[in-house]
Write a protein that holds these residues in place. Structure first.
Motif, mmCIF file in Angstrom:
data_model
loop_
_atom_site.group_PDB
_atom_site.id
_atom_site.type_symbol
_atom_site.label_atom_id
_atom_site.label_comp_id
_atom_site.label_asym_id
_atom_site.label_seq_id
_atom_site.Cartn_x
_atom_site.Cartn_y
_atom_site.Cartn_z
ATOM 1 N N ASN A 147 40.325 7.738 -9.678
ATOM 2 C CA ASN A 147 39.951 7.539 -11.087
ATOM 3 C C ASN A 147 38.519 7.028 -11.178
ATOM 4 O OD1 ASN A 147 39.973 4.496 -11.320
ATOM 5 N ND2 ASN A 147 42.079 4.821 -10.612
ATOM 6 N N PHE A 148 37.926 7.193 -12.372
ATOM 7 C CA PHE A 148 36.493 6.918 -12.588
ATOM 8 C C PHE A 148 36.192 5.446 -12.861
ATOM 9 C CE2 PHE A 148 36.423 11.446 -13.395
ATOM 10 C CZ PHE A 148 35.146 11.837 -13.010
ATOM 11 N N ARG A 149 37.141 4.678 -13.426
ATOM 12 C CA ARG A 149 36.769 3.366 -13.975
ATOM 13 C C ARG A 149 37.734 2.240 -13.632
ATOM 14 N NH1 ARG A 149 32.555 2.933 -16.794
ATOM 15 N NH2 ARG A 149 31.444 4.839 -17.204
ATOM 16 N N SER A 270 36.412 16.904 -12.738
ATOM 17 C CA SER A 270 34.958 16.893 -12.679
ATOM 18 C C SER A 270 34.446 16.582 -11.267
ATOM 19 C CB SER A 270 34.444 15.910 -13.725
ATOM 20 O OG SER A 270 33.175 16.291 -14.141
ATOM 21 N N ARG A 271 33.577 15.566 -11.074
ATOM 22 C CA ARG A 271 33.102 15.281 -9.704
ATOM 23 C C ARG A 271 34.286 14.956 -8.796
ATOM 24 N NH1 ARG A 271 29.436 10.491 -11.790
ATOM 25 N NH2 ARG A 271 29.583 11.928 -13.541
ATOM 26 N N LEU A 272 35.346 14.413 -9.390
ATOM 27 C CA LEU A 272 36.513 14.087 -8.576
ATOM 28 C C LEU A 272 37.374 15.325 -8.326
ATOM 29 C CD1 LEU A 272 37.281 10.585 -10.094
ATOM 30 C CD2 LEU A 272 35.910 11.182 -8.074
ATOM 31 N N GLY A 273 37.142 16.388 -9.124
ATOM 32 C CA GLY A 273 37.754 17.693 -8.852
ATOM 33 C C GLY A 273 37.057 18.364 -7.669
ATOM 34 N N LYS A 274 35.737 18.229 -7.610
ATOM 35 C CA LYS A 274 34.992 18.731 -6.433
ATOM 36 C C LYS A 274 35.555 18.034 -5.194
ATOM 37 C CE LYS A 274 30.735 18.155 -9.273
ATOM 38 N NZ LYS A 274 30.655 19.178 -10.250
ATOM 39 N N THR A 275 35.750 16.711 -5.350
ATOM 40 C CA THR A 275 36.244 15.909 -4.230
ATOM 41 C C THR A 275 37.654 16.329 -3.814
ATOM 42 O OG1 THR A 275 34.929 14.053 -5.047
ATOM 43 C CG2 THR A 275 36.720 13.517 -3.546
ATOM 44 N N ARG A 312 19.884 21.506 -10.086
ATOM 45 C CA ARG A 312 20.089 20.430 -11.046
ATOM 46 C C ARG A 312 21.029 19.358 -10.478
ATOM 47 N NH1 ARG A 312 19.600 18.501 -16.542
ATOM 48 N NH2 ARG A 312 21.230 16.949 -16.629
ATOM 49 N N ILE A 313 22.106 19.790 -9.844
ATOM 50 C CA ILE A 313 23.087 18.801 -9.367
ATOM 51 C C ILE A 313 22.503 17.987 -8.206
ATOM 52 C CG2 ILE A 313 24.441 20.121 -7.640
ATOM 53 C CD1 ILE A 313 26.965 19.110 -9.170
ATOM 54 N N ASN A 314 21.720 18.654 -7.353
ATOM 55 C CA ASN A 314 21.104 17.915 -6.234
ATOM 56 C C ASN A 314 20.026 16.952 -6.718
ATOM 57 O OD1 ASN A 314 22.548 18.973 -4.061
ATOM 58 N ND2 ASN A 314 21.255 20.805 -3.968
ATOM 59 N N HIS A 319 23.049 11.988 -3.935
ATOM 60 C CA HIS A 319 23.962 11.450 -2.915
ATOM 61 C C HIS A 319 25.289 12.209 -2.814
ATOM 62 C CE1 HIS A 319 24.750 9.680 -6.824
ATOM 63 N NE2 HIS A 319 25.907 9.206 -6.425
ATOM 64 N N TRP A 320 25.555 13.118 -3.778
ATOM 65 C CA TRP A 320 26.875 13.768 -3.768
ATOM 66 C C TRP A 320 27.040 14.741 -2.604
ATOM 67 C CZ3 TRP A 320 28.285 15.425 -9.501
ATOM 68 C CH2 TRP A 320 28.531 14.258 -10.247
ATOM 69 N N PHE A 321 25.951 15.472 -2.289
ATOM 70 C CA PHE A 321 26.028 16.510 -1.253
ATOM 71 C C PHE A 321 25.117 16.113 -0.098
ATOM 72 C CE2 PHE A 321 26.957 18.292 -5.369
ATOM 73 C CZ PHE A 321 28.084 19.050 -5.146
ATOM 74 N N LYS A 360 31.034 24.626 -20.953
ATOM 75 C CA LYS A 360 30.111 25.648 -20.438
ATOM 76 C C LYS A 360 29.331 25.142 -19.223
ATOM 77 C CE LYS A 360 30.535 28.536 -24.110
ATOM 78 N NZ LYS A 360 32.002 28.585 -24.219
ATOM 79 N N TRP A 361 29.004 23.868 -19.222
ATOM 80 C CA TRP A 361 28.244 23.267 -18.115
ATOM 81 C C TRP A 361 28.941 23.519 -16.776
ATOM 82 C CZ3 TRP A 361 23.587 21.941 -17.151
ATOM 83 C CH2 TRP A 361 23.234 20.915 -16.268
ATOM 84 N N ALA A 362 30.288 23.534 -16.816
ATOM 85 C CA ALA A 362 31.068 23.720 -15.582
ATOM 86 C C ALA A 362 31.360 25.194 -15.286
ATOM 87 C CB ALA A 362 32.371 22.934 -15.668
ATOM 88 N N GLY A 412 36.793 20.684 -24.785
ATOM 89 C CA GLY A 412 35.695 20.399 -23.865
ATOM 90 C C GLY A 412 36.117 19.775 -22.558
ATOM 91 N N HIS A 413 35.089 19.221 -21.899
ATOM 92 C CA HIS A 413 35.204 18.679 -20.548
ATOM 93 C C HIS A 413 36.088 17.427 -20.539
ATOM 94 C CE1 HIS A 413 33.675 18.241 -16.493
ATOM 95 N NE2 HIS A 413 33.402 16.960 -16.721
ATOM 96 N N ASP A 414 37.293 17.548 -20.004
ATOM 97 C CA ASP A 414 38.234 16.413 -20.033
ATOM 98 C C ASP A 414 39.469 16.809 -19.236
ATOM 99 O OD1 ASP A 414 39.309 13.964 -20.719
ATOM 100 O OD2 ASP A 414 39.601 14.428 -22.843
#
Ligand code: GTR
Length: 431
Positions: A147-149, A270-275, A312-314, A319-321, A360-362, A412-414
């Motif tokens: 989780n994020f928070r 999101s970033r935790l989905g990549k993870t 853009r993401i880099n 630090h993500w990649f 759309k960003w994703a 949207g993104h959620d």
């Protein structure tokens, strides 16, 4: 702004609601400008074929299992996510510090566990929160997600330990620390009652317990214990660290008698989905892998350059990649892999990709395409994921097959109860 701060929460909510009435829906979801959101401007590209090895030879089921799978995993490690340390020689140590069979007004059993990630009680630790179906006799299948928070944000439950670690700024966070005001702020993302009612447990921990999400030179969190893994271009990145942490939770789940560790679905938004995808690719103990709106560096194909790009993401999140990933800024066609091969690494296990129409960003279509283009590996291994002729569904569309699930939610993104409803439908039948 100061005036706004002094208003009571009720007046703040009223003010925000009134403001929202005057903002068109399309602006609410507006992604950053200067990027491509037009399908007609997606460049021509060809994807690396998961079924042709580096020497250009065709792969069969045996050579996939013996060589090609490892070859692709190494390419992702070298060029995208970076190395991970090996599992600690002493398995993760744990301390159950709280256990109540009357959580959420009796709807669930709650356990809170301190996990020592390197197996050493003087080393780094993370707090794991587990809700289980009440009075369940048999071990439960489980959804595991970061989780994020902080755990205390996922449910309206005053007995969850308030996280003390560094946090990115946001609601209820003061000087990078959570306050009581942040309790339950993410409860719409974790419909715990619905999950346990359908017979599943849910396990979660704060991603910052493993590694704080900031570009700090890898000086803290789990990174501080592996400085030797930073002096290289395939360095131990933050996504790799979070994924490694999920594997340590899996080490623990294998020892927890309330959990059916053969039925663990690892998920993330999101970033935790990549993870979650990278955790599922690197650790075959995860029986199901769920990516929710994971986008660039997750389920979306990098070569499409739709929405967020590699450059853009880099740049926003160095630090993500790993550092090698920057070689592909504005140079996606040179990547030796694309994200459909990450899906292929999960085969023949269950895989689920969820997109949102306005996200759309994703690149929601790119998320679907990588699921479809990873599916030939499932077929090679004798299973169906997404058929080669399947089209990207319209908003509201759901595709569930033997091994793969996809849906496109409106909005949207959620990650929402609607998304969870689909994950549960799929897992109930197949996990
Ligand atoms: C964004 C980032 C996305 C996504 C998102 C999130 O800023 O550009 O790739 O990961 O953050 O994790 O919420």
């Amino acid at each position: 702004m100061d005036r706004f701060r002094t208003l009571t929460p009720r007046w703040k909510a009223f003010g925000l609601a009134t403001l929202l009435l005057f903002i068109p829906m399309s602006d609410l979801f507006a992604p950053p400008s200067g990027f491509n959101y037009n399908e007609a401007n997606v460049p021509d590209f060809s994807l690396p074929d998961p079924l042709l090895d580096e020497g250009g030879r065709e792969v069969d089921a045996d050579s996939w299992r013996q060589d090609r799978r490892a070859e692709i995993q190494n390419l992702f490690q070298n060029h995208v996510y970076g190395v991970q340390p090996p599992p600690p020689p002493a398995k993760v140590a744990s301390e159950l510090y709280e256990d109540s069979d009357n959580a959420l007004s009796g709807a669930a059993r709650r356990k809170q566990i301190k996990l020592y990630l390197t197996g050493d009680k003087s080393g780094p630790s993370a707090d794991l929160l587990i809700y289980l179906p009440p009075a369940s006799e048999a071990p439960s299948p489980v959804f595991l997600g970061l989780n994020f928070r902080g755990n205390h944000t996922i449910a309206d439950d005053p007995d969850i330990t308030l996280n003390q670690n560094w946090m990115r700024p946001g609601d209820g966070v003061v000087d990078h620390r959570a306050t009581e005001a942040s309790r339950a702020i993410a409860d719409s993302r974790w419909p715990v009652e619905m999950i346990v009612e359908r017979g599943f447990a849910v396990a979660t921990l704060y991603y910052g317990d493993i590694d704080p999400d900031t570009d700090d030179g890898f000086a803290n969190g789990i990174h501080a214990f592996f400085p030797e893994l930073q002096q290289r271009d395939d360095n131990f990145s933050s996504i790799a660290a979070w994924a490694w942490g999920l594997s340590r939770v899996m080490d623990y789940l294998e020892q927890d008698e309330d959990i059916d560790s053969e039925r663990v679905a690892v998920l993330g938004h999101s970033r935790l989905g990549k993870t979650a995808l990278w955790a599922g690719a690197t650790d075959p103990r995860f029986a199901m892998v769920i990516s929710n709106n994971s986008g660039c560096g997750g389920a979306a194909l990098s070569r499409r350059r739709f929405g967020e790009t590699v450059k853009r993401i880099n740049t926003s999140f160095p630090h993500w990649f790993c550092r090698n990933h920057r070689l592909y800024n504005d140079n996606e066609d040179a990547l030796p892999v694309d994200q459909h091969q990450l899906i292929a690494l999960i085969a023949p296990r269950l895989v689920y990709v969820a997109s949102a129409q306005e996200d759309k960003w994703a690149d929601p279509k790119g998320e679907f395409l990588s699921l479809r283009e990873g599916s030939p590996v499932y077929r090679l291994l004798g299973h169906e994921a997404i058929p080669a002729d399947a089209e990207w569904p319209a908003s509201g569309g759901v595709i569930h097959t033997e091994k793969a699930g996809y849906h496109l939610r409106s909005g949207g993104h959620d990650i929402t109860a609607e998304d969870w409803g689909h994950f549960l439908d799929f897992a109930e039948e197949r996990l």
